[in-house]
Design an enzyme around this catalytic site. Structure first.
Site, PDB file in Angstrom:
ATOM      1  N   ILE A  20      37.492  34.557  37.462  1.00 14.17           N
ATOM      2  CA  ILE A  20      38.584  33.840  36.816  1.00 14.17           C
ATOM      3  C   ILE A  20      38.662  32.405  37.323  1.00 14.17           C
ATOM      4  O   ILE A  20      38.871  31.470  36.550  1.00 14.17           O
ATOM      5  CB  ILE A  20      39.913  34.576  37.044  1.00 14.17           C
ATOM      6  CG1 ILE A  20      39.930  35.902  36.260  1.00 14.17           C
ATOM      7  CG2 ILE A  20      41.094  33.703  36.624  1.00 14.17           C
ATOM      8  CD1 ILE A  20      41.133  36.777  36.562  1.00 14.17           C
ATOM      9  N   ARG A  40      35.784  30.361  50.085  1.00 12.01           N
ATOM     10  CA  ARG A  40      35.189  30.630  51.394  1.00 12.01           C
ATOM     11  C   ARG A  40      33.683  30.468  51.409  1.00 12.01           C
ATOM     12  O   ARG A  40      33.106  30.096  52.426  1.00 12.01           O
ATOM     13  CB  ARG A  40      35.555  32.045  51.852  1.00 12.01           C
ATOM     14  CG  ARG A  40      37.027  32.231  52.194  1.00 12.01           C
ATOM     15  CD  ARG A  40      37.305  33.640  52.641  1.00 12.01           C
ATOM     16  NE  ARG A  40      36.973  34.601  51.594  1.00 12.01           N
ATOM     17  CZ  ARG A  40      36.969  35.929  51.769  1.00 12.01           C
ATOM     18  NH1 ARG A  40      37.241  36.434  52.962  1.00 12.01           N
ATOM     19  NH2 ARG A  40      36.693  36.723  50.766  1.00 12.01           N
ATOM     20  N   ASP A  61      39.151  28.648  53.645  1.00 10.15           N
ATOM     21  CA  ASP A  61      39.773  29.963  53.708  1.00 10.15           C
ATOM     22  C   ASP A  61      41.279  29.754  53.609  1.00 10.15           C
ATOM     23  O   ASP A  61      41.894  29.191  54.522  1.00 10.15           O
ATOM     24  CB  ASP A  61      39.406  30.652  55.032  1.00 10.15           C
ATOM     25  CG  ASP A  61      40.025  32.027  55.197  1.00 10.15           C
ATOM     26  OD1 ASP A  61      40.901  32.396  54.384  1.00 10.15           O
ATOM     27  OD2 ASP A  61      39.655  32.734  56.148  1.00 10.15           O
ATOM     28  N   VAL A  62      41.883  30.181  52.519  1.00 12.10           N
ATOM     29  CA  VAL A  62      43.301  29.880  52.280  1.00 12.10           C
ATOM     30  C   VAL A  62      44.221  30.575  53.274  1.00 12.10           C
ATOM     31  O   VAL A  62      45.400  30.214  53.373  1.00 12.10           O
ATOM     32  CB  VAL A  62      43.717  30.239  50.838  1.00 12.10           C
ATOM     33  CG1 VAL A  62      42.930  29.422  49.830  1.00 12.10           C
ATOM     34  CG2 VAL A  62      43.597  31.728  50.567  1.00 12.10           C
ATOM     35  N   ASN A  88      44.444  30.579  42.863  1.00 10.95           N
ATOM     36  CA  ASN A  88      43.720  31.710  42.292  1.00 10.95           C
ATOM     37  C   ASN A  88      43.105  32.616  43.343  1.00 10.95           C
ATOM     38  O   ASN A  88      42.795  33.775  43.057  1.00 10.95           O
ATOM     39  CB  ASN A  88      42.631  31.191  41.344  1.00 10.95           C
ATOM     40  CG  ASN A  88      41.731  32.299  40.850  1.00 10.95           C
ATOM     41  OD1 ASN A  88      42.113  33.124  40.019  1.00 10.95           O
ATOM     42  ND2 ASN A  88      40.502  32.349  41.383  1.00 10.95           N
ATOM     43  N   TYR A 153      48.624  45.163  47.776  1.00 13.22           N
ATOM     44  CA  TYR A 153      48.270  44.184  46.747  1.00 13.22           C
ATOM     45  C   TYR A 153      49.445  43.983  45.792  1.00 13.22           C
ATOM     46  O   TYR A 153      49.795  42.847  45.460  1.00 13.22           O
ATOM     47  CB  TYR A 153      47.033  44.668  46.006  1.00 13.22           C
ATOM     48  CG  TYR A 153      46.529  43.778  44.905  1.00 13.22           C
ATOM     49  CD1 TYR A 153      45.847  42.604  45.185  1.00 13.22           C
ATOM     50  CD2 TYR A 153      46.718  44.118  43.561  1.00 13.22           C
ATOM     51  CE1 TYR A 153      45.369  41.789  44.168  1.00 13.22           C
ATOM     52  CE2 TYR A 153      46.241  43.314  42.538  1.00 13.22           C
ATOM     53  CZ  TYR A 153      45.566  42.154  42.839  1.00 13.22           C
ATOM     54  OH  TYR A 153      45.088  41.352  41.837  1.00 13.22           O
ATOM     55  N   LYS A 157      51.510  40.486  45.206  1.00  8.69           N
ATOM     56  CA  LYS A 157      51.562  39.851  43.894  1.00  8.69           C
ATOM     57  C   LYS A 157      53.000  39.785  43.363  1.00  8.69           C
ATOM     58  O   LYS A 157      53.380  38.808  42.700  1.00  8.69           O
ATOM     59  CB  LYS A 157      50.660  40.587  42.912  1.00  8.69           C
ATOM     60  CG  LYS A 157      49.176  40.453  43.227  1.00  8.69           C
ATOM     61  CD  LYS A 157      48.691  39.015  43.165  1.00  8.69           C
ATOM     62  CE  LYS A 157      47.184  38.907  43.285  1.00  8.69           C
ATOM     63  NZ  LYS A 157      46.706  37.514  43.213  1.00  8.69           N
ATOM     64  N   THR A 188      35.338  40.868  35.811  1.00  7.25           N
ATOM     65  CA  THR A 188      34.927  40.125  36.998  1.00  7.25           C
ATOM     66  C   THR A 188      34.238  41.070  37.976  1.00  7.25           C
ATOM     67  O   THR A 188      34.187  42.283  37.765  1.00  7.25           O
ATOM     68  CB  THR A 188      36.135  39.491  37.704  1.00  7.25           C
ATOM     69  OG1 THR A 188      37.001  40.547  38.181  1.00  7.25           O
ATOM     70  CG2 THR A 188      36.921  38.589  36.762  1.00  7.25           C
TER      71      THR A 188
END
Length: 256
Positions: A20, A40, A61-62, A88, A153, A157, A188
């Site tokens: 995405i 990354r 790396d966020v 994203n 997860y 989210k 994906t």
């Protein structure tokens, strides 16, 4: 000649090397934006930006707040102030809640929620002060409903959408909009890996595993990354100035 709505706007896309994120980077570039892709792994980043005119990549790396600060400093040095941020970057791990440990819980919140905070704080004041900005958080249908075996997860989210709505209210008079896009199961690597995991665990064929995954979509198919990207780009355009605080689901009618 088509009008490029985002000409000269500097857009940062996290998790932009594949899937995405790569589709969003391509769609933003096609609409005239100057794109910086972060992630990354350098190899997929370079593969994505190599196809886009004027795009650049910055490894990041966020979940590492210091690395995020360095990455955004470089992005600004290379292409100027960040006017569009697409959060994203994300990851999903499946495990029953009763088997989950604190490390697994934190890992999911770190990449899917803390990463959004880390990156957004790098651009938010800059956007407010300039009087224009677009922040789009790529969430999931897991942000608006529950799924078994991915509780961390889902929690992350859902938190992303809560942050989106709160920040949109704070920014409402500043020219900055904040929205979320919530894709269903999308074509994906994440879904392809899920198909392999189901096949390995159950002995079912890949076709049967894929049918199980797509069964929740009334259209009976996977969402295409380009469909998610189109929704994101629409939210970034100047004419979408009144669209803020929304969680827009791209899932073939899975949620209503």
């Amino acid at each position: 000649m088509a009008i490029l709505e985002l000409t000269d706007k500097h857009a940062v896309v996290t998790g932009g090397g594949t899937g995405i994120g790569a589709a969003i980077a391509a769609a933003l570039a096609a609409d005239g934006a100057s794109v910086t892709v972060m992630g990354r792994r350098l190899e997929p980043l370079e593969a994505t930006t190599g196809k886009l005119k004027g795009a650049r990549c910055v490894p990041c790396d966020v979940t590492d707040i210091d690395a995020v600060e360095v990455a955004f400093q470089k992005a600004r040095a290379d292409a100027g102030p960040v006017e569009i941020l697409i959060n994203n970057a994300g990851a999903a791990e499946a495990i029953p809640f009763h088997k989950m440990d604190a490390q697994q819980w934190r890992r999911m919140l770190a990449v899917n929620l803390d990463g959004v905070f880390n990156c957004t704080r790098m651009v938010y004041d800059e956007m407010r002060n300039s009087g224009w900005g677009r922040i789009v958080n790529v969430a999931s249908t897991a942000a608006v409903k529950g799924y078994a075996y991915v509780s961390a997860y889902c929690a992350a989210k859902h938190g992303m959408v809560g942050l989106t709505r709160a920040l949109a209210l704070e920014a409402a008079r500043t020219g900055v909009t904040v929205n979320a896009v919530c894709p269903g199961y999308t074509d994906t690597d994440i879904v392809r890996n899920a198909v392999k995991s189901i096949t390995a665990a159950t002995g079912r064929s890949e076709e049967e595993a894929l049918a199980e995954i797509t069964s929740g979509n009334p259209q009976g198919r996977l969402i295409q990354p380009s469909e998610v990207a189109d929704a994101v780009v629409w939210l970034c355009r100047p004419q979408s100035a009144s669209i803020t605080g929304q969680a827009i689901v791209v899932a073939g009618g899975e949620t209503t």
